[in-house]
Design a protein around this motif. Sequence first.
Motif, PDB file in Angstrom:
ATOM      1  N   ASN A 371       1.034  -1.209   0.237  1.00  0.00           N
ATOM      2  CA  ASN A 371       0.210  -0.078   0.089  1.00  0.00           C
ATOM      3  C   ASN A 371       0.968   1.007   0.056  1.00  0.00           C
ATOM      4  N   PHE A 372       2.034   1.465   0.569  1.00  0.00           N
ATOM      5  CA  PHE A 372       2.617   2.677   1.002  1.00  0.00           C
ATOM      6  C   PHE A 372       3.375   2.474  -0.665  1.00  0.00           C
ATOM      7  N   ALA A 373       4.319   1.920  -1.094  1.00  0.00           N
ATOM      8  CA  ALA A 373       4.886   1.891  -2.695  1.00  0.00           C
ATOM      9  C   ALA A 373       4.026   2.557  -2.920  1.00  0.00           C
ATOM     10  N   LEU A 374       2.734   1.423  -3.317  1.00  0.00           N
ATOM     11  CA  LEU A 374       1.207   2.274  -4.021  1.00  0.00           C
ATOM     12  C   LEU A 374       1.318   3.819  -4.018  1.00  0.00           C
ATOM     13  N   LEU A 375       0.852   4.372  -2.801  1.00  0.00           N
ATOM     14  CA  LEU A 375       0.807   5.435  -2.406  1.00  0.00           C
ATOM     15  C   LEU A 375       1.824   7.050  -2.971  1.00  0.00           C
ATOM     16  N   ALA A 376       2.828   5.605  -2.907  1.00  0.00           N
ATOM     17  CA  ALA A 376       3.622   6.589  -2.482  1.00  0.00           C
ATOM     18  C   ALA A 376       4.483   7.231  -4.272  1.00  0.00           C
ATOM     19  N   SER A 422      -5.481   2.268   0.564  1.00  0.00           N
ATOM     20  CA  SER A 422      -6.474   2.663   1.842  1.00  0.00           C
ATOM     21  C   SER A 422      -5.489   3.345   2.760  1.00  0.00           C
ATOM     22  N   SER A 423      -5.477   4.561   3.716  1.00  0.00           N
ATOM     23  CA  SER A 423      -5.509   5.621   4.298  1.00  0.00           C
ATOM     24  C   SER A 423      -5.426   4.422   5.337  1.00  0.00           C
ATOM     25  N   GLY A 424      -4.701   5.837   6.319  1.00  0.00           N
ATOM     26  CA  GLY A 424      -4.501   4.817   7.674  1.00  0.00           C
ATOM     27  C   GLY A 424      -5.420   4.342   8.519  1.00  0.00           C
ATOM     28  N   ALA A 425      -6.419   4.389   7.730  1.00  0.00           N
ATOM     29  CA  ALA A 425      -7.523   3.965   9.231  1.00  0.00           C
ATOM     30  C   ALA A 425      -8.323   2.721   9.136  1.00  0.00           C
ATOM     31  N   TYR A 426      -7.577   1.946   8.203  1.00  0.00           N
ATOM     32  CA  TYR A 426      -7.887   0.674   7.649  1.00  0.00           C
ATOM     33  C   TYR A 426      -6.222  -0.256   8.697  1.00  0.00           C
ATOM     34  N   ILE A 427      -5.524   0.278   8.464  1.00  0.00           N
ATOM     35  CA  ILE A 427      -4.323   0.052   9.535  1.00  0.00           C
ATOM     36  C   ILE A 427      -4.675   0.497  10.722  1.00  0.00           C
ATOM     37  N   ASN A 428      -5.497   1.016  10.906  1.00  0.00           N
ATOM     38  CA  ASN A 428      -5.971   1.084  12.739  1.00  0.00           C
ATOM     39  C   ASN A 428      -6.726   0.455  12.831  1.00  0.00           C
ATOM     40  N   ASN A 453      -2.623   8.943   5.576  1.00  0.00           N
ATOM     41  CA  ASN A 453      -4.318   9.711   4.886  1.00  0.00           C
ATOM     42  C   ASN A 453      -3.764  10.903   3.912  1.00  0.00           C
ATOM     43  N   THR A 454      -2.886  11.333   4.025  1.00  0.00           N
ATOM     44  CA  THR A 454      -2.371  12.630   3.058  1.00  0.00           C
ATOM     45  C   THR A 454      -1.864  11.913   1.486  1.00  0.00           C
ATOM     46  N   LEU A 455      -0.919  10.453   1.778  1.00  0.00           N
ATOM     47  CA  LEU A 455      -0.731  10.389   0.332  1.00  0.00           C
ATOM     48  C   LEU A 455      -1.988   9.036  -0.385  1.00  0.00           C
ATOM     49  N   TYR A 456      -2.786   9.146   0.607  1.00  0.00           N
ATOM     50  CA  TYR A 456      -3.949   8.402  -0.083  1.00  0.00           C
ATOM     51  C   TYR A 456      -5.017   9.432  -0.929  1.00  0.00           C
ATOM     52  N   TRP A 457      -4.849  10.249  -0.543  1.00  0.00           N
ATOM     53  CA  TRP A 457      -5.729  11.719  -1.533  1.00  0.00           C
ATOM     54  C   TRP A 457      -4.531  12.074  -2.187  1.00  0.00           C
ATOM     55  N   HIS A 458      -3.550  12.215  -2.685  1.00  0.00           N
ATOM     56  CA  HIS A 458      -2.567  11.978  -3.114  1.00  0.00           C
ATOM     57  C   HIS A 458      -2.466  11.111  -4.368  1.00  0.00           C
ATOM     58  N   PHE A 459      -2.740  10.625  -4.329  1.00  0.00           N
ATOM     59  CA  PHE A 459      -2.726   9.215  -5.191  1.00  0.00           C
ATOM     60  C   PHE A 459      -4.527   9.173  -6.079  1.00  0.00           C
ATOM     61  N   LEU A 460      -5.172   9.273  -5.158  1.00  0.00           N
ATOM     62  CA  LEU A 460      -5.837   9.063  -5.695  1.00  0.00           C
ATOM     63  C   LEU A 460      -6.734  10.609  -6.558  1.00  0.00           C
ATOM     64  N   ASP A 461      -6.221  11.534  -6.080  1.00  0.00           N
ATOM     65  CA  ASP A 461      -5.538  13.292  -7.129  1.00  0.00           C
ATOM     66  C   ASP A 461      -5.268  13.188  -8.551  1.00  0.00           C
ATOM     67  N   ARG A 462      -3.713  11.887  -8.071  1.00  0.00           N
ATOM     68  CA  ARG A 462      -2.880  12.166  -9.719  1.00  0.00           C
ATOM     69  C   ARG A 462      -3.414  11.434 -10.344  1.00  0.00           C
ATOM     70  N   LYS A 488      -8.140  20.430   0.818  1.00  0.00           N
ATOM     71  CA  LYS A 488      -7.508  19.848  -0.031  1.00  0.00           C
ATOM     72  C   LYS A 488      -5.963  20.065   0.095  1.00  0.00           C
ATOM     73  N   ALA A 489      -6.202  21.392  -0.656  1.00  0.00           N
ATOM     74  CA  ALA A 489      -5.101  21.942  -1.199  1.00  0.00           C
ATOM     75  C   ALA A 489      -3.665  21.904   0.058  1.00  0.00           C
ATOM     76  N   THR A 490      -4.476  21.660   0.925  1.00  0.00           N
ATOM     77  CA  THR A 490      -2.666  21.570   2.579  1.00  0.00           C
ATOM     78  C   THR A 490      -2.803  19.567   2.501  1.00  0.00           C
ATOM     79  N   ILE A 491      -4.034  18.757   1.970  1.00  0.00           N
ATOM     80  CA  ILE A 491      -3.512  17.767   1.850  1.00  0.00           C
ATOM     81  C   ILE A 491      -2.235  17.184   0.794  1.00  0.00           C
ATOM     82  N   LEU A 492      -2.872  17.697  -0.368  1.00  0.00           N
ATOM     83  CA  LEU A 492      -1.922  17.689  -1.014  1.00  0.00           C
ATOM     84  C   LEU A 492      -0.247  18.223  -1.555  1.00  0.00           C
TER      85      LEU A 492
END
Length: 502
Positions: A371-376, A422-428, A453-462, A488-492
Motif C-alpha cells: 500500500n505504501f509503495a503504491l501510494l508513494a 487505503s488511508s491509515g484508518a484501515y491499518i488502524n 492519510n495524505t498520500l491516499y488522497w494524493h494517489f487518488l487525485d493524481r 484539499k490543497a493542504t493535503i496535497l
Amino acid sequence: MSRLILVLGDQVTDTLSALDAADKTSDIVVMAEVAEEATYVQHHPKKIAFIFAAMRKFAARLREDGWDVRYTQLDDTENAGSIPGELIRRAEETGASEVIGTQPGEWRLIQALEDMPLKLSLKPDTRFVSTQDEFDTWAEGRKALRMEYFYRDMRRKTGLLMDGDQPEGGKWNYDSENRKPAPDDIAFSGPMQFTPDDTVQEVLDLVDSRFGNSFGQLRPFWFATDQTQARRALTHFITYALPRFGDFQDAMMNDNRFLYHALISPYLNVGLLDPMEICRAAEEAYKEGHAPLNAVEGFIRQIIGWREYVRGIYFREGPDYPRRNALNHQRKLPEFYWTGETEMNCLSKAITQTAEEAYAHHIQRLMVTGNFALLAGINPHEVHEWYLRVYIDAFEWVEAPNTVGMSQFADGGVIASKPYVSSGAYINRMSDYCKSCRYKVADKTGPDACPFNTLYWHFLDRHADRFAKNQRMNQIYANWRRMDEGKKATILTEANAFLDAL
Ligand code: FAD
Ligand code: DLZ
Ligand code: SF4
C-alpha cells in the motif's frame, strides 16, 4: 543412452513430472547449487539456506531410492555457476545428450534452458490443481479475469467443500466473516519450528560465509526442510490454528508475527507439500467439526483459488509482465525498506519482521509495504525485486502477479478491479500498530498526521483520470470532490513535502 533429469531447487517432489518420465536404471538426476540462481536477485539468506537444505535432503532420499544423483554443492571447485552450465558439464561427463526437466516457474530460467546446446524436453509442472490449458480456456474471451469465478471452477473440479453441485453451506465465499480486527491476544503459539540438523547446520555455515551480508538474518533458522517435517508443520497448523484462521486472517499485531497463519507457502512452493493434500486435510477438519466453514473455505480459497489463479496469470501474460508499469510510477524504493528505520510503526514492524523471519503475512505485504509503495508512486519493478528478494516463499510465478498486479496495479487491472489503497484508518482498524506510532492516525493534516492519510488522497487525485470513472471508486471520488478546496490543497502540499523528503 542415459538422459539427464534436471531437478531444480523448487522441485523437490517425488512425483515430479521429470522423474516420472525418467528411467531409474539408466537416467541420471542432476541437481546443482549455483551462484546464478542464488544471486539473480540477492535473496534473503534464510531463503537460500532453505532451498539448499531441501535440495541436499531430497538428493539423499533419491539416492536411497536407487537413483544415480549428480549433486553439485555451491563451493565445489568444478561448479559451472549456472543451471545450463552444470547440465552441459554433466552431459560431457556422462555422455548424455538429452535433458528432461519440469517446466521452471520463471520465464528467465525457461529461456536459459531453451538456449542450451542440448536436446531439451520440458514436462508440464503437474504439482498444481489446474493446468495452464485449463486456465487459458477459462480466461479465453472473458472481459475480466476475476479470481472468484476461476475459484468456483476449481471447487467444482476438486469437489472440495461441495454438496453435490452446490457449495457447502450455500455460499461460495465466506470472506465477509474473515475480517475481524486484531484480538487482544492470540492463543496459538505459532508455526512448528525445527532445530537445524547436521545437513541444515552445514548449509547455514555455507550461506553465512557466502551470503551473510545480504538483507535479512540467517539465524535463528527453524523452517522445515524435508517432507516429513513439512507434514508435521501442516498437522500442527490444522490442529491448533486453522479453527481461528478465518477470523483473524487480515489482522496485524505488534507482538505477534504469525497470528493464525499457516506458514506453509515455502513448503508448498518448493514441493514439500502438495496443494490437494493440504486442502483435503483442511476439509477433513471441517467435516470432523474441528474447524468452522468460514476458516476452512477461506484457507482452501487461498490455495486452489488465489495460488492457482496467479500462476495462470503469470504464464498467460508472458515474460514482460514483471516490467509493466501502467501507472508510470518512477520513484525509487525508500532506503527504509532495507533498514526498517522509519517512524511509521506499521512499516517499521512489517519490514523488521521481514528481515528477521523472511516472512510477513498477506495483509502486511498488501496493505502495509505494498500500500505504501503504491501510494508513494514507487517504481513497481523495484517493488517487485524487493518482494522477490526478501520472502522465503518468493518465486516469480507467484510473487510477480501478487506484487506487480494485485499490489501495485502495474498490470493496469488484469488482476485487481481497483487498486488496493487505503488511508491509515484501515491499518488502524485491523492492527494495534497505530497505538504505538509517533504519527496520529486520526490527524488528516498537520505535523503529526499519519502519512498514509495524505498520500491516499494524493494517489487518488493524481490518478483521477484513470480511476474516477471506476464504479467501485465512485463514492471515494465523490468524497474528494466534496472536500473543502483549502483542505484539499493542504493535503496535497503536505503529501508532496513528505514525498520530496523520502
Ligand atoms: P496463509 O495466509 O496461511 O495462506 C495459506 C496458503 O495460501 C499460503 O501458504 C499460500 O500458499 C496460499 N496463498 C494465500 N494467498 C495467496 C496469494 N495471494 N497468492 C498465492 N498463494 C496464496 N505468496 C507466495 O507464496 N510467494 C510470494 O512470493 C508471494 N508474494 C506476495 C507479494 C505480495 C505483494 C502479496 C500481497 C502477496 C504475496 N504472496 C506470495 C501471497 C501471500 O502473502 C502468501 O502466500 C502468504 O502470506 C504465505 O503465508 P502463509 O503460508 O502463512 O499463508
Ligand atoms: C531460488 C533458488 C536458489 C536460491 N538457488 C537455487 C540453486 O542453487 N539451484 C536450483 O536448482 N534452484 C535454485 N533456486 C530455485 C530456482 O531459482 C527456481 O527453480 C527458479 O527461479 C524457477 O522458479
Ligand atoms: Fe502506520 Fe499511520 Fe498507523 Fe503510524 S499512524 S502505524 S504510519 S497507519
